[in-house]
Design a protein around this motif. Structure first.
Motif, PDB file in Angstrom:
ATOM      1  N   SER A 108       0.804  -1.221   0.000  1.00 12.81           N
ATOM      2  CA  SER A 108       0.000   0.000   0.000  1.00 12.81           C
ATOM      3  C   SER A 108       0.836   1.271   0.000  1.00 12.81           C
ATOM      4  N   GLY A 109       2.102   1.189   0.422  1.00 14.38           N
ATOM      5  CA  GLY A 109       2.907   2.405   0.517  1.00 14.38           C
ATOM      6  C   GLY A 109       3.777   2.707  -0.670  1.00 14.38           C
ATOM      7  N   ILE A 110       3.582   2.015  -1.791  1.00 18.90           N
ATOM      8  CA  ILE A 110       4.447   2.217  -2.958  1.00 18.90           C
ATOM      9  C   ILE A 110       4.357   3.659  -3.453  1.00 18.90           C
ATOM     10  N   VAL A 111       5.509   4.241  -3.755  1.00 20.44           N
ATOM     11  CA  VAL A 111       5.592   5.603  -4.310  1.00 20.44           C
ATOM     12  C   VAL A 111       6.074   5.499  -5.756  1.00 20.44           C
ATOM     13  N   PHE A 112       5.358   6.151  -6.621  1.00 21.78           N
ATOM     14  CA  PHE A 112       5.638   6.093  -8.056  1.00 21.78           C
ATOM     15  C   PHE A 112       6.298   7.398  -8.494  1.00 21.78           C
ATOM     16  N   ASN A 113       7.438   7.306  -9.206  1.00 24.98           N
ATOM     17  CA  ASN A 113       8.125   8.502  -9.703  1.00 24.98           C
ATOM     18  C   ASN A 113       8.421   8.331 -11.187  1.00 24.98           C
ATOM     19  N   LEU A 114       8.002   9.288 -11.987  1.00 20.40           N
ATOM     20  CA  LEU A 114       8.360   9.346 -13.403  1.00 20.40           C
ATOM     21  C   LEU A 114       9.290  10.531 -13.574  1.00 20.40           C
ATOM     22  N   ALA A 115      10.497  10.294 -14.068  1.00 25.21           N
ATOM     23  CA  ALA A 115      11.490  11.366 -14.115  1.00 25.21           C
ATOM     24  C   ALA A 115      12.353  11.228 -15.364  1.00 25.21           C
ATOM     25  N   ILE A 116      13.137  12.265 -15.601  1.00 21.29           N
ATOM     26  CA  ILE A 116      14.050  12.311 -16.731  1.00 21.29           C
ATOM     27  C   ILE A 116      15.481  12.230 -16.206  1.00 21.29           C
ATOM     28  N   GLY A 117      16.298  11.348 -16.777  1.00 21.76           N
ATOM     29  CA  GLY A 117      17.694  11.241 -16.375  1.00 21.76           C
ATOM     30  C   GLY A 117      17.887  10.307 -15.191  1.00 21.76           C
ATOM     31  N   TYR A 118      19.140   9.932 -14.957  1.00 23.73           N
ATOM     32  CA  TYR A 118      19.471   9.092 -13.814  1.00 23.73           C
ATOM     33  C   TYR A 118      19.448   9.941 -12.539  1.00 23.73           C
ATOM     34  N   PRO A 119      19.185   9.307 -11.371  1.00 22.55           N
ATOM     35  CA  PRO A 119      19.137  10.101 -10.131  1.00 22.55           C
ATOM     36  C   PRO A 119      20.492  10.699  -9.762  1.00 22.55           C
ATOM     37  N   PHE A 120      21.580  10.029 -10.154  1.00 22.64           N
ATOM     38  CA  PHE A 120      22.933  10.566  -9.941  1.00 22.64           C
ATOM     39  C   PHE A 120      23.909   9.790 -10.793  1.00 22.64           C
TER      40      PHE A 120
END
Length: 802
Positions: A790-802
């Motif tokens: 139930s706690g899943i967080v969804f992120n759609l982003a551009i590029g690698y995080p680091f």
């Protein structure tokens, strides 16, 4: 009207991109699910090649030398059709659209052109060649009696064939017992012998053909950096004697018999000529072409188009000095870094000084200038640290030689619209719209009241003056306007190190309520999920140091570091104190009509990338930042504060929703706000897996939080305390899917919160007793993984995080 048109365009663009991204994801998912049907297009008479596997028969005690198995695997070809989640996505695309590929449009055309793969069929003749190549590679690595056999395996009714290659080293590898250069006592051969005294061969390593080649290249580089311009590694040859019966060889290096005499002579730099108007079409004439010999070299070209002194810092040669290969290469790099040439060539012609009888090289530089003026339009996607993602449109105009000294003037205007994708999306800010303009002027040298000499290897130092204006609309709440002016010095002594000094960085920030809102002041920001934006000026200076040990594409391990120190408001504070004013945190003074910020910030960011094998890379990051507001300020400006959480930080928590410390905010109207701090500690580790050329996976663990430097009654336990900070670290984990097109990376992360810094539910107001209970509570009370999924967080982003 124009504002309405811009907003309409941006909204339509965002809707279009949303649809295309959705279609793209659905298309990939659909094709991945049904790509197993491709075998219906394959026959057993012409089976599909499923790949080759290398096995090594090492025996009970024999171990293959480290890294040799990779070199053996490199001999296996062809590359089979790629598989993603068990399906042959590229092959499925090929069979689905090959008969009507010319009719495809938009996303389907992009998918076909970028990802489709023609079928790779099995060919036994190729397997025989691979067998021979692996045996040769064994020999080249010291396994002189190694053998290879192979066996085919059929699956799916004979429609799939994969091959197992078994390498038999048969014995331990040969080593180099001794290393001798055979020659006479000429200056050249003495120089070779002196260089070979540093050879790794004296350590008796394993026989390795690549090592032999690199040793010849090392000798060539050393000699060419000492005047031997015409010397080439091909003039050196090896002889090996392995008749000792001890699994070792005696190695001899010598010059070939057809060695040219001029390769044994040292050369010095003669006349230097630089033609800046070179054209491959020699029929073109230049009416203003002149020749000038006043700067240590002969300038040929039009001084009204490009001034002779513009090249001076880029030319490392001097007349009469010994030729050095490094100066040759770095001169090419420096000339290229000027940014005004599309073609650069340095030619060397042998000549003789009749007075001193020295061997000379006349240097002839030929450069073709670019068209200095250009205009471009770019549409891209951006991801902010607050989790907002969306399209940005930039229109830019550039002049790369505006004053004739390779100075670059740029003007750009950009518009964009961003929305939150994934996460809780609990903010009342439905979208962020931006409009900005930027002017910059860059000089390929250091501009300072007195001469500054900086060592340069491949990039010229630069001075950049910039002025920008940006407006952000936090719909439907507020509008923020920022004017920023900078004076920046940037220099890199070599590839690994870079220094950036923002000597002057001035920010004027102003905000106002949007018409039609129900609040009277931006002090009510927590109710609406907009940032803490103030009417404030910042006068700062910042020094940044960057280091990287190499390129991840060229080395198994790469280390990167960035550290900075940033100070603001201190000069103004000192002047006001000197003239009798007394700025304090409780009674701040103003400058140019607004309160000014005063702080000192320091930070470090350490990153590493370890290539575990061909498919896996371990990436890690540790980031620590500290900001100290003082004098005229009680807190850091919002744009200089620190945050954690979101697609580029702790990906298992919503953007900027962690901290400060273990401070808890009751559910209700104020539940969502941007949690900033004066201190930040964050660590990330990510195992990156390559599924195919374009598709990657990332398995990550993130940990971190932000804290206030001082106690704040509104954030109980929000301050940093050594006795409890380690208990207040948020922890998250998850998996990320990456579409890596090299020029563009689309990333989808599914994060699972593991540990929260605060208890998730209280019935009373957040007082000291409750916050202490949160810290002292059993870990299980703050353990969120038990609530999965139930706690899943969804992120759609551009590029690698680091």
């Amino acid at each position: 009207m124009s504002k309405l048109l811009v907003n309409t365009f941006l909204l339509n663009l965002l809707i279009f991109i949303k649809r295309q991204v959705l279609n793209f994801i659905i298309g990939i998912g659909f094709l991945s699910i049904f790509s197993c049907n491709v075998l219906s297009k394959i026959s057993a008479e012409k089976p599909l090649y499923a790949g080759g596997i290398l096995e090594v028969d090492e025996g009970d005690t024999l171990k293959l030398a480290k890294g040799v198995s990779y070199e053996l695997e490199d001999q296996i070809y062809p590359k089979p059709n790629s598989k993603i989640l068990g399906g042959r996505f590229g092959l499925s695309l090929y069979f689905k659209y090959v008969d009507r590929k010319d009719e495809l449009k938009f996303i389907k055309k992009f998918l076909y052109d970028k990802f489709s793969e023609e079928p790779v069929y099995y060919d036994d003749e190729i397997s025989k060649k691979v067998k021979k190549n692996i045996e040769d590679e064994l020999y080249n690595n010291g396994y002189f009696y190694g053998t290879v056999d192979y066996k085919t395996h059929k699956e799916k009714d004979g429609k799939l064939v994969y091959v197992t290659y078994t390498a038999h080293p048969n014995d331990h590898p040969y080593t180099i017992n001794s290393f001798v250069f055979e020659g006479d006592s000429t200056l050249l051969q003495k120089a070779i012998i002196e260089e070979l005294d540093k050879s790794i061969f004296h350590e008796k390593p394993r026989y390795d053909l690549d090592l032999l080649k690199s040793e010849r290249k090392r000798v060539e580089d050393s000699l060419r950096n000492n005047g031997y311009y015409f010397f080439k590694q091909g003039f050196l040859t090896y002889e090996a004697d392995s008749a000792l019966g001890t699994k070792s060889v005696d190695l001899f290096m010598k010059l070939k018999s057809n060695f040219p005499p001029k390769a044994s002579r040292k050369f010095y730099i003669g006349e230097i000529t630089m033609n800046t108007d070179f054209q491959q079409d020699s029929s073109k004439a230049f009416s203003n072409h002149v020749e000038i010999d006043t700067l240590g070299y002969i300038y040929q070209g039009d001084p009204h188009k490009l001034k002779p002194k513009a090249l001076k810092d880029a030319i490392l040669f001097e007349r009469g000095e010994l030729y050095k290969q490094n100066k040759h290469r770095n001169t090419l790099k420096l000339l290229s870094s000027l940014g005004v040439f599309s073609y650069i060539d340095l030619a060397f012609k042998e000549t003789t000084d009749s007075l001193y009888f020295e061997d000379l090289l006349d240097v002839s530089g030929r450069m073709t200038q670019v068209v200095p003026k250009s205009i471009s339009t770019e549409i891209g996607m951006a991801t902010w640290t607050n989790g907002y993602t969306g399209p940005e449109l930039e229109l830019s105009w550039q002049h790369r030689n505006i004053f004739g000294g390779a100075e670059t003037f740029s003007f750009s205007a950009d518009i964009g619209i961003l929305q939150q994708f994934g996460g809780s999306q609990s903010s009342d800010v439905t979208s962020i719209q931006l409009l900005g303009i930027d002017f910059s002027l860059t000089f390929p040298r250091i501009l300072f009241p007195f001469p500054v000499r900086l060592y340069k290897e491949s990039i010229l130092p630069s001075t950049k003056i910039s002025l920008s204006y940006e407006t952000y609309w936090y719909r439907p709440i507020a509008q923020l306007r920022i004017i920023n002016s900078k004076l920046t010095y940037d220099w890199s002594p070599n590839f690994n190190k870079r220094h950036i000094l923002d000597l002057i960085d001035i920010v004027f920030q102003n905000s106002e309520i949007e018409s039609g809102t129900e609040v009277d002041s931006l002090d009510d920001f927590p109710n609406f999920g907009i940032p803490r934006i103030e009417n404030e000026n910042i006068f700062s200076s910042k020094y940044t140091y960057q280091y990287r040990s190499g390129k991840i594409t060229e080395q198994d391990f790469v280390l990167g570091y960035q550290g900075y120190i940033d100070a603001a408001g201190n000069i103004i504070y000192g002047l006001q104190k000197a003239f009798g004013k007394n700025p304090t945190q409780s009674n701040p003074e103003t400058f140019l009509g607004q309160v000014y910020a005063q702080y000192v910030r320091v930070g470090s960011d350490l990153r590493s990338y370890l290539q575990l094998n061909r498919k896996f890379t371990l990436a890690s990051r540790i980031n620590v930042d500290v900001g100290v507001p003082w004098g005229n300020a009680t807190e850091l400006p919002f744009i200089r504060s620190y945050f954690v959480g979101g697609p580029t930080s702790i990906k298992s928590f919503n953007p900027r929703t962690i901290g400060p410390g273990s401070a808890y905010v009751m559910p209700g109207d104020n539940e969502y706000f941007e949690r900033d701090g004066d201190i930040k500690i964050e660590a990330n580790i990510e195992l990156r897996q390559s599924l195919s050329k374009f598709f990657k996976l990332g398995y990550f663990i993130d940990i971190g939080n932000v804290w206030l430097l001082n106690k704040n009654p509104n954030f109980i336990n929000g301050d940093f305390d050594f006795s409890r900070f380690y208990k207040e670290l948020a922890i998250g984990t998850g998996i990320g899917f990456r579409l890596d097109l090299e020029f563009f990376v689309l990333r989808l992360d599914l994060g699972v919160p593991v540990l929260t810094p605060f208890l998730s539910q209280f019935e009373d107001d957040p007082d000291t007793e409750i916050n202490e209970a949160a810290i002292n509570a059993p870990v299980s009370d703050r353990f969120l993984l038990k609530d999965f999924p139930s706690g899943i967080v969804f992120n759609l982003a551009i590029g690698y995080p680091f």
